[in-house]
Design a protein around this motif. Sequence first.
Motif, PDB file in Angstrom:
ATOM      1  N   SER A   1      -8.166   9.503  -4.237  1.00 50.65           N
ATOM      2  CA  SER A   1      -6.791   8.984  -4.368  1.00 50.65           C
ATOM      3  C   SER A   1      -6.126   9.178  -3.016  1.00 50.65           C
ATOM      4  CB  SER A   1      -6.044   9.746  -5.467  1.00 50.65           C
ATOM      5  OG  SER A   1      -4.699   9.312  -5.496  1.00 50.65           O
ATOM      6  N   LEU A   2      -6.147   8.120  -2.207  1.00 47.47           N
ATOM      7  CA  LEU A   2      -5.776   8.254  -0.792  1.00 47.47           C
ATOM      8  C   LEU A   2      -4.683   7.259  -0.421  1.00 47.47           C
ATOM      9  CD1 LEU A   2      -9.432   8.574   0.473  1.00 47.47           C
ATOM     10  CD2 LEU A   2      -7.712  10.391   0.458  1.00 47.47           C
ATOM     11  N   PRO A   3      -3.928   7.564   0.633  1.00 45.92           N
ATOM     12  CA  PRO A   3      -2.711   6.781   0.881  1.00 45.92           C
ATOM     13  C   PRO A   3      -2.917   5.320   1.314  1.00 45.92           C
ATOM     14  CG  PRO A   3      -2.974   8.521   2.532  1.00 45.92           C
ATOM     15  CD  PRO A   3      -3.993   8.771   1.465  1.00 45.92           C
TER      16      PRO A   3
ATOM     17  N   VAL B   1      -7.437   4.940   5.506  1.00 44.36           N
ATOM     18  CA  VAL B   1      -7.931   6.271   5.127  1.00 44.36           C
ATOM     19  C   VAL B   1      -9.097   6.133   4.147  1.00 44.36           C
ATOM     20  CG1 VAL B   1      -7.333   8.448   3.998  1.00 44.36           C
ATOM     21  CG2 VAL B   1      -5.710   7.383   5.580  1.00 44.36           C
TER      22      VAL B   1
ATOM     23  N   SER C   1      -7.059   4.638  -5.411  1.00 43.39           N
ATOM     24  CA  SER C   1      -5.984   4.233  -4.498  1.00 43.39           C
ATOM     25  C   SER C   1      -5.665   2.746  -4.645  1.00 43.39           C
ATOM     26  CB  SER C   1      -6.414   4.480  -3.041  1.00 43.39           C
ATOM     27  OG  SER C   1      -7.214   5.632  -2.921  1.00 43.39           O
ATOM     28  N   THR C   2      -4.499   2.352  -4.127  1.00 39.81           N
ATOM     29  CA  THR C   2      -4.159   0.924  -4.067  1.00 39.81           C
ATOM     30  C   THR C   2      -4.460   0.397  -2.665  1.00 39.81           C
ATOM     31  OG1 THR C   2      -2.402   1.169  -5.679  1.00 39.81           O
ATOM     32  CG2 THR C   2      -2.307  -0.779  -4.301  1.00 39.81           C
TER      33      THR C   2
ATOM     34  N   MET D   1      -0.634  11.977  -5.879  1.00 36.79           N
ATOM     35  CA  MET D   1      -1.129  11.575  -7.196  1.00 36.79           C
ATOM     36  C   MET D   1      -2.424  12.315  -7.545  1.00 36.79           C
ATOM     37  SD  MET D   1       1.075   9.303  -8.231  1.00 36.79           S
ATOM     38  CE  MET D   1       0.338   8.332  -9.543  1.00 36.79           C
TER      39      MET D   1
ATOM     40  N   VAL E   1     -12.748   7.653   4.857  1.00 35.07           N
ATOM     41  CA  VAL E   1     -13.314   8.692   3.993  1.00 35.07           C
ATOM     42  C   VAL E   1     -14.622   8.216   3.350  1.00 35.07           C
ATOM     43  CG1 VAL E   1     -12.914  10.019   1.864  1.00 35.07           C
ATOM     44  CG2 VAL E   1     -11.124   9.874   3.621  1.00 35.07           C
TER      45      VAL E   1
ATOM     46  N   ASP F   1      -9.124  18.338   0.326  1.00 36.97           N
ATOM     47  CA  ASP F   1      -7.926  17.678   0.837  1.00 36.97           C
ATOM     48  C   ASP F   1      -7.687  18.254   2.224  1.00 36.97           C
ATOM     49  OD1 ASP F   1      -5.188  16.222  -0.601  1.00 36.97           O
ATOM     50  OD2 ASP F   1      -4.937  17.262   1.319  1.00 36.97           O
ATOM     51  N   PRO F   2      -7.290  17.465   3.192  1.00 34.29           N
ATOM     52  CA  PRO F   2      -7.057  18.014   4.543  1.00 34.29           C
ATOM     53  C   PRO F   2      -5.931  19.051   4.530  1.00 34.29           C
ATOM     54  CG  PRO F   2      -6.362  15.693   4.411  1.00 34.29           C
ATOM     55  CD  PRO F   2      -7.081  16.011   3.136  1.00 34.29           C
ATOM     56  N   ASN F   3      -5.087  18.959   3.526  1.00 38.60           N
ATOM     57  CA  ASN F   3      -3.969  19.890   3.417  1.00 38.60           C
ATOM     58  C   ASN F   3      -4.446  21.162   2.706  1.00 38.60           C
ATOM     59  OD1 ASN F   3      -1.659  21.207   2.315  1.00 38.60           O
ATOM     60  ND2 ASN F   3      -0.480  19.337   2.709  1.00 38.60           N
TER      61      ASN F   3
ATOM     62  N   ILE G   1      -4.155   2.652 -10.161  1.00 39.57           N
ATOM     63  CA  ILE G   1      -3.390   3.206 -11.277  1.00 39.57           C
ATOM     64  C   ILE G   1      -1.934   2.776 -11.181  1.00 39.57           C
ATOM     65  CG2 ILE G   1      -4.878   5.205 -11.516  1.00 39.57           C
ATOM     66  CD1 ILE G   1      -3.072   6.768  -9.700  1.00 39.57           C
TER      67      ILE G   1
ATOM     68  N   GLY H   1       3.169   6.218 -11.780  1.00 34.89           N
ATOM     69  CA  GLY H   1       3.900   7.210 -10.985  1.00 34.89           C
ATOM     70  C   GLY H   1       3.442   8.640 -11.192  1.00 34.89           C
TER      71      GLY H   1
ATOM     72  N   LYS I   1      -3.855  -5.017 -10.360  1.00 37.42           N
ATOM     73  CA  LYS I   1      -2.685  -4.219  -9.978  1.00 37.42           C
ATOM     74  C   LYS I   1      -1.645  -5.057  -9.225  1.00 37.42           C
ATOM     75  CE  LYS I   1      -0.528  -0.450  -8.020  1.00 37.42           C
ATOM     76  NZ  LYS I   1      -0.066   0.836  -8.360  1.00 37.42           N
TER      77      LYS I   1
END
Lengths: 293, 293, 293, 293
Positions: free
Chosen positions: A53-55, A59, A83-84, A1, A63, A20-22, A109, A112, A159
């Motif tokens: 915006s993290l999973p 995390v 994030s949720t 997201m 962070v 981002d770690p990626n 948020i 999707g 939410k």
Amino acid sequence: MGRPMATRLLNAGYSLICYDPNAESCATMQAAGATIASSAQEAAAAAPVALLSLPTPDVVRAVICGDAGLLGAEGAAIIVDLSTTGPQVAKEIAAVAAEQGRTLVDCPISGGAEGARNGTLALMLAGPEAAVTPLVPALEHLGNVFRVGDSAGQGQTMKVLNNLMSTAALAITSETMVLGAKSGLDPDSMIAVFNAGSGRNTATTDKFPKHVLTRAFDFGMSIALSAKDARLCLEEADRMGVPMPVGTAVRQMLMLTRDHLGPDADMTEILRVVEQWAKVEVHRKPASQEAAQ
Amino acid sequence: MGRPMATRLLNAGYSLICYDPNAESCATMQAAGATIASSAQEAAAAAPVALLSLPTPDVVRAVICGDAGLLGAEGAAIIVDLSTTGPQVAKEIAAVAAEQGRTLVDCPISGGAEGARNGTLALMLAGPEAAVTPLVPALEHLGNVFRVGDSAGQGQTMKVLNNLMSTAALAITSETMVLGAKSGLDPDSMIAVFNAGSGRNTATTDKFPKHVLTRAFDFGMSIALSAKDARLCLEEADRMGVPMPVGTAVRQMLMLTRDHLGPDADMTEILRVVEQWAKVEVHRKPASQEAAQ
Amino acid sequence: MGRPMATRLLNAGYSLICYDPNAESCATMQAAGATIASSAQEAAAAAPVALLSLPTPDVVRAVICGDAGLLGAEGAAIIVDLSTTGPQVAKEIAAVAAEQGRTLVDCPISGGAEGARNGTLALMLAGPEAAVTPLVPALEHLGNVFRVGDSAGQGQTMKVLNNLMSTAALAITSETMVLGAKSGLDPDSMIAVFNAGSGRNTATTDKFPKHVLTRAFDFGMSIALSAKDARLCLEEADRMGVPMPVGTAVRQMLMLTRDHLGPDADMTEILRVVEQWAKVEVHRKPASQEAAQ
Amino acid sequence: MGRPMATRLLNAGYSLICYDPNAESCATMQAAGATIASSAQEAAAAAPVALLSLPTPDVVRAVICGDAGLLGAEGAAIIVDLSTTGPQVAKEIAAVAAEQGRTLVDCPISGGAEGARNGTLALMLAGPEAAVTPLVPALEHLGNVFRVGDSAGQGQTMKVLNNLMSTAALAITSETMVLGAKSGLDPDSMIAVFNAGSGRNTATTDKFPKHVLTRAFDFGMSIALSAKDARLCLEEADRMGVPMPVGTAVRQMLMLTRDHLGPDADMTEILRVVEQWAKVEVHRKPASQEAAQ
Ligand SMILES: NC(=O)C1=CN([C@@H]2O[C@H](COP(=O)(O)OP(=O)(O)OC[C@H]3O[C@@H](n4cnc5c(N)ncnc54)[C@H](OP(=O)(O)O)[C@@H]3O)[C@@H](O)[C@H]2O)C=CC1
Ligand SMILES: NC(=O)C1=CN([C@@H]2O[C@H](COP(=O)(O)OP(=O)(O)OC[C@H]3O[C@@H](n4cnc5c(N)ncnc54)[C@H](OP(=O)(O)O)[C@@H]3O)[C@@H](O)[C@H]2O)C=CC1
Ligand SMILES: NC(=O)C1=CN([C@@H]2O[C@H](COP(=O)(O)OP(=O)(O)OC[C@H]3O[C@@H](n4cnc5c(N)ncnc54)[C@H](OP(=O)(O)O)[C@@H]3O)[C@@H](O)[C@H]2O)C=CC1
């Protein structure tokens, strides 16, 4: 997201420092015009506002509060978590941040990946007026901004409440559609009647016509995830002292579906549990199927 | 309900023979162009189709099967019952009618007195194809006609299912609004978020903004009536062998509200029961109240 | 049930005039010392008190109020109904009887065929003091007489309440035994702990050790019958304005089991529904099985 | 609970080293023959087995895993936790202990202060065979020892399951007693019928006669505590994937009572919530009150 949201902000003219770690994600963002930092902390050090915006809650905790977390940086007086994570985690992190003179703003948020790309998300923003007001113009590039309250965690509460409403609609619609089908009612007519009257909800306007009556069960949210959101909501109700008899029944149907069909079943497969109990399936009449094609 | 529907049919050019035990009602209909009969049986004798809109199952039974009932007349091969009686009563009367070579068509309505006047009712029509098809053009002057099945009782089932959906929405919305309010969320923002997303239902779009957040609780349907409709629905579920866990919880909230606040409370007062449990009330913020004026 | 009860009364020295549509039953009773009448009405004509034990409400209604019913006879000023019919039917028949100057006494029983033979039934007696007091000595030959109230229907209410208690115990025990088994607890130890403490009920002392942990599911009462008793109880609760959230959940489990396993399943098979959801079975450890043999 | 249990062990000839932060408790135990240590760690250092009876999960965690905790001592290879902490906490602490080569044995108790004094507790013992077997003779001085499973946490699961059974009995009995009372049934007769038949449970044999029909509501366990135990049980059910529809309804009644009457209400006051809904109170008939005196 995170990527599509960041892209929209860049396109709107904001300058961003991303991490981002990626590495691939970083490369994409750089190509889109962002400066890339070598860590979340480094990114935060150079900016007045950090957006995350993290999973998962773990995390987010790491962070923000971890050894190399944002709270170790000088900048980022305001941390906006998109994030949720649930209301308890948001409150807990906000308290830690506050001890260090920082403000956590809570902004989960919905809408999707498509909503993120198109800027049509719903953003449930909660935090102190002074921190929140200046953020609104930027966030409006991402979607509709709803200021739901003035302390962290309230966005999360909003939410999980919205998601409970959504799954309640799905559960009661599954029950009524099965009783209707077993009584010989035409499923498409039922949906049409509901949508023309007081029975209308987002399961009748959206999920049933597109994802359930087609027997595809492909709405795209897992039953495990919806059961978890319901759990977060009912736990908050328990803590706050608010009995939710119908919400409790909804949560139970979600858990039961998860336990019976497995965690990866689509949330719309609640219908299949009711069908198995009632030994009947909800099928479109052939004519309606044709008409619908 | 009968008078405005009959008036619309007269205005559309149909000729009607009317009967009502209330002389004033007859006078009104006569003024509108109807022929007046001196009994229901006399009215039925002279017409191929009888239309009924009567208050309770017992009255419907008496007017159709009673000593001076329609079945004693020669005419009225097709009897269209527009009343709400529940699926069992409709099936029972249909069976009695069938023994005498008559066809009961089941067509409960929703949309209220206003819908009846404006021709915007939803009509849930059920009965054998041959009997039903010729009726549609006339019924379309009353509102949207939904053919939901081909045997009597299915219209009634459709109606109680729709009402259960409607009260389910009201109940879950009451629960989430109370938890939100107790968590400090702004009620108008909550409704706005629901309506922008997957939480949307007819309580969030209609009943809460107009009848609940105003604290007027003036939707106009009594809790006793909605509890009764839920009972009819859940009894049908029991007979048909369809478990409805969420529907059961909804019915329970309706019964509980009725037992706690009295049968004449407005159905929207479910909210007040949850508020009492949670010791909090859902009030608009002053600013929102002004904005709404 | 009628034959063994009548036999006990004869053995205690009472003189009886019996009738049963089944000739064989009449012959058996004649051999036991009863006078045989050629109809229920004839039997009632010659006796001050009539005792009935009949299968269904409809039969009870026919035998008391029907064309050739007891109310047509001169005798039987007091009619004692030992059948299970539900509170509404008992009240309705009592009202009809009262119009004719007769008193219906309501006395449903529990304890099964064995209890009827051994005189160990529980009898739930309700009716006006003057009618009821003289009956007690005779009824005590059948079992324990509990005077639960002074108007007809109260015995029936007592009976359906007791059965709801019994099925509630069965349902919650099924749920806890499955969670225990899935957590690796030893089923026999669990039952032992429950029975040693506050978890004890008639499912833990009786049904589980004898009929469930043996996997025989042979308690002998069908799930359809227990679901029907629960329905009678919850309908009375609805009429009386008494919310029963836990009773409602129990009824739901009974209906769900009936719908899922079929009406003839033993009521103890509720366990199997919970097992299927949880994908685990409650089995004795081999050692315990031996020890129990 | 710790003091009376320790006293029984001393009286049975065991030698104990005791520690309690409360000096008075230490003095009492010293007078009873125990050696007193200056910290829990010191006590554990000199003994092969440590027994703990502590108020909350957090205290248990601190005393075992904390900076000056038992795991820092050389002795106490086996740690027996008699506290109620819930299955998750027990598993978590057992895992930490195992990393240090120590065995946590899980042994929550029920039976109250009186049971502790009289050695009539129920002890729900769980842990590896080798660790557990040698403990049994000592523990039998405290009450009935039930070996419910072989890994830590299972004793806790057993305990919360037993408590759920107990509160389920209380809830359904409250509901049936209110419906009975509103139907005019005599409360003492109802209890007598339940106790003579399949309706018997520990609320009908114990709590109602002694603590509820007296209107004293003095059973002695708070509604907040029973709601918490139910929460622990239902959370375990959620984790284990075991749907508990009746257990869920019971938990809901407990939460609702807690939210409505306040956390310190006696758990038996569930009755008062049902009474308020039904607008009727369950009172003994005057005669029965006399008879009961
Ligand atoms: N997906 C959806 O439809 C919706 C999602 N949400 C919420 O939005 C949030 C993000 O969702 P989504 O984008 O799907 O999640 P992702 O799983 O895609 O994770 C988001 C990003 O976080 C990165 N990340 C993971 N761990 C760390 C770490 N320790 N430090 C720094 N970055 C890290 C990931 O990197 P990497 O790729 O290397 O793992 C990834 O790029 C979640 O809270 C979700 O609940 C809300 C509404 C809808
Ligand atoms: N009102 C609403 O908003 C809605 C109503 N409905 C359903 O429509 C049906 C009619 O409702 P409504 O019009 O409000 O009901 P009313 O109570 O106004 O009754 C309808 C008419 O039936 C007449 N009537 C009563 N008894 C007899 C009899 N024995 N023989 C002949 N006529 C008789 C009444 O006469 P009199 O005036 O003399 O009593 C009245 O004119 C009901 O089944 C209701 O559930 C459905 C949706 C919405
Ligand atoms: N069985 C049990 O364990 C228990 C039963 N009960 C209740 O006791 C009552 C009797 O049960 P049970 O004995 O099992 O029932 P049965 O089905 O055996 O019926 C009892 C008797 O009634 C006779 N009968 C049926 N129809 C008529 C009629 N129209 N006129 C006169 N007699 C008629 C039957 O005759 P025929 O044989 O010719 O049909 C039979 O001999 C029921 O209400 C039941 O709910 C209560 C507790 C336990």
